[in-house]
Design a protein around this motif. Structure first.
Motif, PDB file in Angstrom:
ATOM      1  N   VAL A  40      95.004  36.930  50.366  1.00  0.00           N
ATOM      2  CA  VAL A  40      94.524  37.974  51.460  1.00  0.00           C
ATOM      3  C   VAL A  40      93.461  38.856  50.528  1.00  0.00           C
ATOM      4  O   VAL A  40      92.632  39.503  51.409  1.00  0.00           O
ATOM      5  CB  VAL A  40      95.789  38.993  51.465  1.00  0.00           C
ATOM      6  N   VAL A  41      93.355  38.899  49.353  1.00  0.00           N
ATOM      7  CA  VAL A  41      92.322  39.532  48.595  1.00  0.00           C
ATOM      8  C   VAL A  41      90.805  39.010  48.593  1.00  0.00           C
ATOM      9  O   VAL A  41      89.820  39.413  48.882  1.00  0.00           O
ATOM     10  CB  VAL A  41      92.669  39.755  47.350  1.00  0.00           C
ATOM     11  N   THR A  42      90.881  37.503  48.574  1.00  0.00           N
ATOM     12  CA  THR A  42      89.687  36.941  48.466  1.00  0.00           C
ATOM     13  C   THR A  42      89.073  36.172  49.919  1.00  0.00           C
ATOM     14  O   THR A  42      88.113  35.609  50.132  1.00  0.00           O
ATOM     15  CB  THR A  42      89.749  35.426  47.555  1.00  0.00           C
ATOM     16  N   GLN A  43      89.875  36.372  51.064  1.00  0.00           N
ATOM     17  CA  GLN A  43      89.472  35.661  52.349  1.00  0.00           C
ATOM     18  C   GLN A  43      88.184  36.261  52.634  1.00  0.00           C
ATOM     19  O   GLN A  43      87.473  35.394  53.225  1.00  0.00           O
ATOM     20  CB  GLN A  43      90.469  36.090  53.305  1.00  0.00           C
ATOM     21  N   ARG A  44      87.870  37.623  52.599  1.00  0.00           N
ATOM     22  CA  ARG A  44      86.672  37.872  53.290  1.00  0.00           C
ATOM     23  C   ARG A  44      85.548  37.337  52.403  1.00  0.00           C
ATOM     24  O   ARG A  44      84.391  37.037  52.967  1.00  0.00           O
ATOM     25  CB  ARG A  44      86.764  39.504  53.185  1.00  0.00           C
ATOM     26  N   PHE A  45      85.563  37.209  51.142  1.00  0.00           N
ATOM     27  CA  PHE A  45      84.426  36.737  50.226  1.00  0.00           C
ATOM     28  C   PHE A  45      84.241  35.010  50.583  1.00  0.00           C
ATOM     29  O   PHE A  45      83.104  34.921  50.868  1.00  0.00           O
ATOM     30  CB  PHE A  45      85.042  36.627  48.725  1.00  0.00           C
ATOM     31  N   TRP A  46      85.391  34.409  50.943  1.00  0.00           N
ATOM     32  CA  TRP A  46      85.061  33.294  51.190  1.00  0.00           C
ATOM     33  C   TRP A  46      84.496  32.876  52.735  1.00  0.00           C
ATOM     34  O   TRP A  46      83.709  32.146  52.786  1.00  0.00           O
ATOM     35  CB  TRP A  46      86.362  32.132  51.231  1.00  0.00           C
ATOM     36  N   SER A  47      85.000  33.713  53.458  1.00  0.00           N
ATOM     37  CA  SER A  47      84.475  33.656  54.953  1.00  0.00           C
ATOM     38  C   SER A  47      82.927  34.003  55.040  1.00  0.00           C
ATOM     39  O   SER A  47      82.156  33.580  55.562  1.00  0.00           O
ATOM     40  CB  SER A  47      85.256  34.709  55.627  1.00  0.00           C
ATOM     41  N   SER A  48      82.590  35.008  54.137  1.00  0.00           N
ATOM     42  CA  SER A  48      81.213  35.460  53.929  1.00  0.00           C
ATOM     43  C   SER A  48      80.553  34.183  53.517  1.00  0.00           C
ATOM     44  O   SER A  48      79.292  33.937  53.661  1.00  0.00           O
ATOM     45  CB  SER A  48      81.058  36.442  52.807  1.00  0.00           C
ATOM     46  N   CYS A  49      80.887  33.593  52.492  1.00  0.00           N
ATOM     47  CA  CYS A  49      80.290  32.213  51.944  1.00  0.00           C
ATOM     48  C   CYS A  49      79.913  31.294  53.066  1.00  0.00           C
ATOM     49  O   CYS A  49      79.021  30.664  53.023  1.00  0.00           O
ATOM     50  CB  CYS A  49      80.997  31.466  50.930  1.00  0.00           C
ATOM     51  N   LYS A  50      80.965  31.081  53.882  1.00  0.00           N
ATOM     52  CA  LYS A  50      80.615  30.111  55.423  1.00  0.00           C
ATOM     53  C   LYS A  50      79.436  30.872  55.922  1.00  0.00           C
ATOM     54  O   LYS A  50      78.549  29.808  56.630  1.00  0.00           O
ATOM     55  CB  LYS A  50      81.854  30.315  55.968  1.00  0.00           C
ATOM     56  N   PRO A  57      82.189  26.514  51.673  1.00  0.00           N
ATOM     57  CA  PRO A  57      81.104  26.292  50.577  1.00  0.00           C
ATOM     58  C   PRO A  57      81.340  26.703  49.410  1.00  0.00           C
ATOM     59  O   PRO A  57      81.967  27.859  49.298  1.00  0.00           O
ATOM     60  CB  PRO A  57      79.772  26.644  51.294  1.00  0.00           C
ATOM     61  N   LEU A  58      80.762  26.504  48.232  1.00  0.00           N
ATOM     62  CA  LEU A  58      80.847  27.174  47.035  1.00  0.00           C
ATOM     63  C   LEU A  58      79.423  27.590  46.593  1.00  0.00           C
ATOM     64  O   LEU A  58      78.553  27.110  46.720  1.00  0.00           O
ATOM     65  CB  LEU A  58      81.213  26.035  45.805  1.00  0.00           C
ATOM     66  N   PRO A  59      79.672  28.907  46.229  1.00  0.00           N
ATOM     67  CA  PRO A  59      78.426  29.563  45.734  1.00  0.00           C
ATOM     68  C   PRO A  59      78.024  28.697  44.126  1.00  0.00           C
ATOM     69  O   PRO A  59      79.023  28.762  43.727  1.00  0.00           O
ATOM     70  CB  PRO A  59      79.054  31.267  45.636  1.00  0.00           C
ATOM     71  N   GLN A  60      76.771  28.721  44.111  1.00  0.00           N
ATOM     72  CA  GLN A  60      76.399  27.961  42.961  1.00  0.00           C
ATOM     73  C   GLN A  60      75.091  28.760  42.645  1.00  0.00           C
ATOM     74  O   GLN A  60      74.572  29.662  43.564  1.00  0.00           O
ATOM     75  CB  GLN A  60      75.793  26.515  43.375  1.00  0.00           C
TER      76      GLN A  60
END
Ligand SMILES: [Zn+2]
Length: 132
Positions: A10-20, A125-128
């Motif tokens: 619930v806390v990180t969903q926004r971050f990972w969606s932005s990575c997409k 995707p993973l931020p690198q």
């Protein structure tokens, strides 16, 4: 054995969606103006819950780093030696990422980097980072 994949909550969903979508986002507190990463439920400065998300330019510098010579999992054995870095982004937040496309012997504190996104076997995707 495959590599571990992001497990959004619930806390990180926004971050990972932005990575997409190819954006590296961090949280910004609307109450006190503090910026933070990684994502948290509340502001680490004032404990307020009114957090916004802002995009990073993806540009920054190496703040600290280590070179991994012993793979923590079988799935990382082909990657060693590799660099894990804490990068200071232009917006003032720091993030831990893999530093790619670089000879570990040439990495130094202050090296200019840029964030990019590497596809995984999973949804996100993973931020690198790589030198710029
Ligand atoms: Zn705050």
């Amino acid at each position: 054995m495959s590599k571990p994949l992001p497990q959004p909550n619930v806390v990180t969903q926004r971050f990972w969606s932005s990575c997409k979508d190819g954006r590296f986002e961090f949280q910004h507190c609307k109450t006190c103006g503090h910026s933070q990463f990684p994502p948290r439920l509340t502001c680490t400065a004032c404990h307020g819950a009114d957090l916004d998300w802002l995009p990073s330019s993806g540009r920054g510098t190496v703040y600290s780093f280590t070179v991994v010579h012993r793979a923590p999992l079988e799935s990382f054995k082909a990657d060693v030696p590799y660099v894990i870095a804490i990068v200071a982004l232009e917006e003032g937040v720091r993030a831990m990422v893999n530093l790619r496309d670089v000879d570990p012997e040439t990495v130094g504190i202050g090296m200019p980097i840029e964030v990019f996104f590497e596809p995984t076997e999973g949804e996100y995707p993973l931020p690198q980072a790589r030198p710029r």
